[in-house]
Design a protein around this motif. Structure first.
Motif, PDB file in Angstrom:
ATOM      1  N   THR A  68       9.058  14.162 -11.064  1.00 17.02           N
ATOM      2  CA  THR A  68       8.444  13.852  -9.767  1.00 17.02           C
ATOM      3  C   THR A  68       8.358  15.070  -8.857  1.00 17.02           C
ATOM      4  N   ALA A  69       8.598  16.244  -9.393  1.00 14.86           N
ATOM      5  CA  ALA A  69       8.529  17.453  -8.561  1.00 14.86           C
ATOM      6  C   ALA A  69       7.116  17.629  -8.023  1.00 14.86           C
ATOM      7  N   GLY A  70       7.017  17.895  -6.765  1.00 17.35           N
ATOM      8  CA  GLY A  70       5.726  18.098  -6.118  1.00 17.35           C
ATOM      9  C   GLY A  70       5.045  16.816  -5.675  1.00 17.35           C
ATOM     10  N   MET A  71       5.611  15.664  -6.011  1.00 15.67           N
ATOM     11  CA  MET A  71       5.010  14.398  -5.597  1.00 15.67           C
ATOM     12  C   MET A  71       5.701  13.898  -4.337  1.00 15.67           C
ATOM     13  N   ARG A  72       4.933  13.588  -3.327  1.00 14.61           N
ATOM     14  CA  ARG A  72       5.471  13.177  -2.037  1.00 14.61           C
ATOM     15  C   ARG A  72       4.791  11.895  -1.573  1.00 14.61           C
ATOM     16  N   ALA A  73       5.582  10.913  -1.160  1.00 15.27           N
ATOM     17  CA  ALA A  73       5.035   9.723  -0.512  1.00 15.27           C
ATOM     18  C   ALA A  73       4.707  10.074   0.929  1.00 15.27           C
ATOM     19  N   ILE A  74       3.507   9.752   1.352  1.00 16.69           N
ATOM     20  CA  ILE A  74       3.060  10.061   2.702  1.00 16.69           C
ATOM     21  C   ILE A  74       2.813   8.763   3.459  1.00 16.69           C
ATOM     22  N   PRO A  75       2.939   8.772   4.790  1.00 18.38           N
ATOM     23  CA  PRO A  75       2.872   7.516   5.552  1.00 18.38           C
ATOM     24  C   PRO A  75       1.459   6.998   5.798  1.00 18.38           C
ATOM     25  N   ARG A  76       0.445   7.837   5.633  1.00 17.03           N
ATOM     26  CA  ARG A  76      -0.921   7.421   5.960  1.00 17.03           C
ATOM     27  C   ARG A  76      -1.822   7.579   4.741  1.00 17.03           C
ATOM     28  N   PRO A  77      -2.978   6.913   4.744  1.00 16.55           N
ATOM     29  CA  PRO A  77      -3.926   7.100   3.646  1.00 16.55           C
ATOM     30  C   PRO A  77      -4.316   8.569   3.497  1.00 16.55           C
ATOM     31  N   CYS A  78      -4.725   8.909   2.307  1.00 17.35           N
ATOM     32  CA  CYS A  78      -4.972  10.319   1.991  1.00 17.35           C
ATOM     33  C   CYS A  78      -6.010  10.945   2.913  1.00 17.35           C
ATOM     34  N   ARG A  79      -7.096  10.249   3.155  1.00 20.23           N
ATOM     35  CA  ARG A  79      -8.149  10.835   3.978  1.00 20.23           C
ATOM     36  C   ARG A  79      -7.717  11.036   5.417  1.00 20.23           C
ATOM     37  N   GLU A  80      -6.831  10.188   5.898  1.00 19.95           N
ATOM     38  CA  GLU A  80      -6.306  10.393   7.245  1.00 19.95           C
ATOM     39  C   GLU A  80      -5.298  11.543   7.263  1.00 19.95           C
ATOM     40  N   SER A 120       0.854  -1.193   0.000  1.00 22.09           N
ATOM     41  CA  SER A 120       0.000   0.000   0.000  1.00 22.09           C
ATOM     42  C   SER A 120       0.887   1.239   0.000  1.00 22.09           C
ATOM     43  N   VAL A 121       0.616   2.131  -0.933  1.00 20.18           N
ATOM     44  CA  VAL A 121       1.419   3.342  -1.092  1.00 20.18           C
ATOM     45  C   VAL A 121       0.457   4.524  -1.215  1.00 20.18           C
ATOM     46  N   HIS A 122       0.850   5.647  -0.649  1.00 23.20           N
ATOM     47  CA  HIS A 122       0.036   6.863  -0.683  1.00 23.20           C
ATOM     48  C   HIS A 122       0.933   8.001  -1.177  1.00 23.20           C
ATOM     49  N   ILE A 123       0.497   8.639  -2.246  1.00 20.82           N
ATOM     50  CA  ILE A 123       1.309   9.674  -2.892  1.00 20.82           C
ATOM     51  C   ILE A 123       0.472  10.933  -3.058  1.00 20.82           C
ATOM     52  N   ALA A 124       0.979  12.031  -2.535  1.00 19.63           N
ATOM     53  CA  ALA A 124       0.318  13.331  -2.662  1.00 19.63           C
ATOM     54  C   ALA A 124       1.056  14.165  -3.698  1.00 19.63           C
ATOM     55  N   LYS A 125       0.299  15.001  -4.408  1.00 16.78           N
ATOM     56  CA  LYS A 125       0.889  15.884  -5.413  1.00 16.78           C
ATOM     57  C   LYS A 125       0.546  17.325  -5.066  1.00 16.78           C
ATOM     58  N   THR A 150       8.848   4.663  -4.188  1.00 13.69           N
ATOM     59  CA  THR A 150       9.697   5.384  -5.143  1.00 13.69           C
ATOM     60  C   THR A 150       9.412   4.949  -6.570  1.00 13.69           C
ATOM     61  N   ALA A 151       9.309   3.640  -6.783  1.00 13.00           N
ATOM     62  CA  ALA A 151       9.044   3.139  -8.132  1.00 13.00           C
ATOM     63  C   ALA A 151       7.681   3.588  -8.629  1.00 13.00           C
ATOM     64  N   LEU A 152       6.675   3.559  -7.768  1.00 16.07           N
ATOM     65  CA  LEU A 152       5.352   3.993  -8.186  1.00 16.07           C
ATOM     66  C   LEU A 152       5.305   5.483  -8.458  1.00 16.07           C
ATOM     67  N   ARG A 153       6.009   6.244  -7.673  1.00 13.47           N
ATOM     68  CA  ARG A 153       6.022   7.694  -7.904  1.00 13.47           C
ATOM     69  C   ARG A 153       6.643   8.015  -9.252  1.00 13.47           C
ATOM     70  N   GLU A 154       7.725   7.334  -9.585  1.00 10.16           N
ATOM     71  CA  GLU A 154       8.365   7.576 -10.880  1.00 10.16           C
ATOM     72  C   GLU A 154       7.485   7.099 -12.025  1.00 10.16           C
ATOM     73  N   GLU A 155       6.749   6.006 -11.794  1.00 10.69           N
ATOM     74  CA  GLU A 155       5.877   5.498 -12.849  1.00 10.69           C
ATOM     75  C   GLU A 155       4.703   6.427 -13.089  1.00 10.69           C
ATOM     76  N   LEU A 156       4.193   7.051 -12.034  1.00 13.14           N
ATOM     77  CA  LEU A 156       3.035   7.917 -12.163  1.00 13.14           C
ATOM     78  C   LEU A 156       3.394   9.324 -12.609  1.00 13.14           C
ATOM     79  N   ALA A 157       4.629   9.735 -12.419  1.00 14.88           N
ATOM     80  CA  ALA A 157       5.029  11.104 -12.754  1.00 14.88           C
ATOM     81  C   ALA A 157       5.026  11.308 -14.261  1.00 14.88           C
TER      82      ALA A 157
END
Length: 227
Positions: A138-150, A91-96, A126-133
């Motif tokens: 990847t500027a402005g994309m940050r992996a966060i430790p909790r689900p987005c709604r939390e 499970s990965v959570h990425i904010a932009k 890291t791999a998912l962030r690069e794939e989605l960018a």
């Protein structure tokens, strides 16, 4: 009394052999446990039960005891199959962010059974962030430790796109892209169209809701303000 004989029965027709108790003893036993209020002087009430008891004892007296039946064979023990292997879940959570404000946030879940992982193993954040960018930026994309709604519980989630489906490698993948920027969700229908093309489920705050009306007025005020 000699071995193998019974005392004569007080009732005619009642024969007892083999040392079994007499009908009188049976009736006295019956008197002890059967409540007196349940008995009646009317022979039609208690008589049938006495007859049944007497017949049962008469039938059983003098009969040779049959050997007990052999114990039933225990049921065969079925082999319990081993539990299925636990899937590998990532499970990965990425904010932009853009222009110093939160634009979107994506919750991604990948699942695969052992031996069915994608080539190169399960991807990390890291791999998912690069794939989605887009274009690898990847500027402005940050992996966060909790689900987005939390993580962003104090923000309005204006729209979301939920997509799930099987991967070709045998695993499964699902994600929910959440839009926290009013303009990205409502300026046009680009993101809604992309969601529907992926067979996703698009949901958004109704344009008739007080939250949407208030945000729209604030945007109009900001546009009309002198620069």
């Amino acid at each position: 009394m000699a071995q193998g004989s019974c005392a004569p029965s007080p009732a005619p027709g009642v024969v007892c052999r083999g040392g079994a108790p007499s009908s009188r003893r049976v009736f006295s036993t019956f008197d002890r446990w059967y409540p007196a209020r349940m008995r009646s002087k009317d022979a039609g009430t208690a008589g049938p039960l006495f007859v049944v008891l007497g017949m049962a004892l008469t039938f059983g007296c003098g009969q040779d005891a049959s050997p007990p039946p052999p114990p039933a064979a225990p049921p065969p023990v079925e082999a319990v199959p081993p539990p299925p292997p636990a899937p590998i879940v990532v499970s990965v959570h990425i904010a932009k962010f853009g222009d110093d404000r939160l634009l979107t946030c994506m919750d991604i879940t990948l699942s695969a059974l052992p031996g069915e992982e994608p080539d190169g193993g399960m991807p990390d954040a890291t791999a998912l962030r690069e794939e989605l960018a887009p274009s690898g930026n990847t500027a402005g994309m940050r992996a966060i430790p909790r689900p987005c709604r939390e993580q962003f519980g104090d923000r309005v989630e204006w729209a979301s796109c939920s997509v799930s489906g099987a991967r070709r490698s045998g695993g499964s993948a699902s994600f929910v892209d959440r839009y926290y920027d009013f303009g990205r969700a409502f300026d046009d229908d680009t993101f809604m169209q992309e969601c529907l093309e992926m067979n996703g489920e698009w949901t958004a705050v109704p344009r008739t809701s007080p939250e949407w009306q208030h945000a729209q007025r604030e945007r109009q005020v900001a546009r009309d303000a002198p620069s």
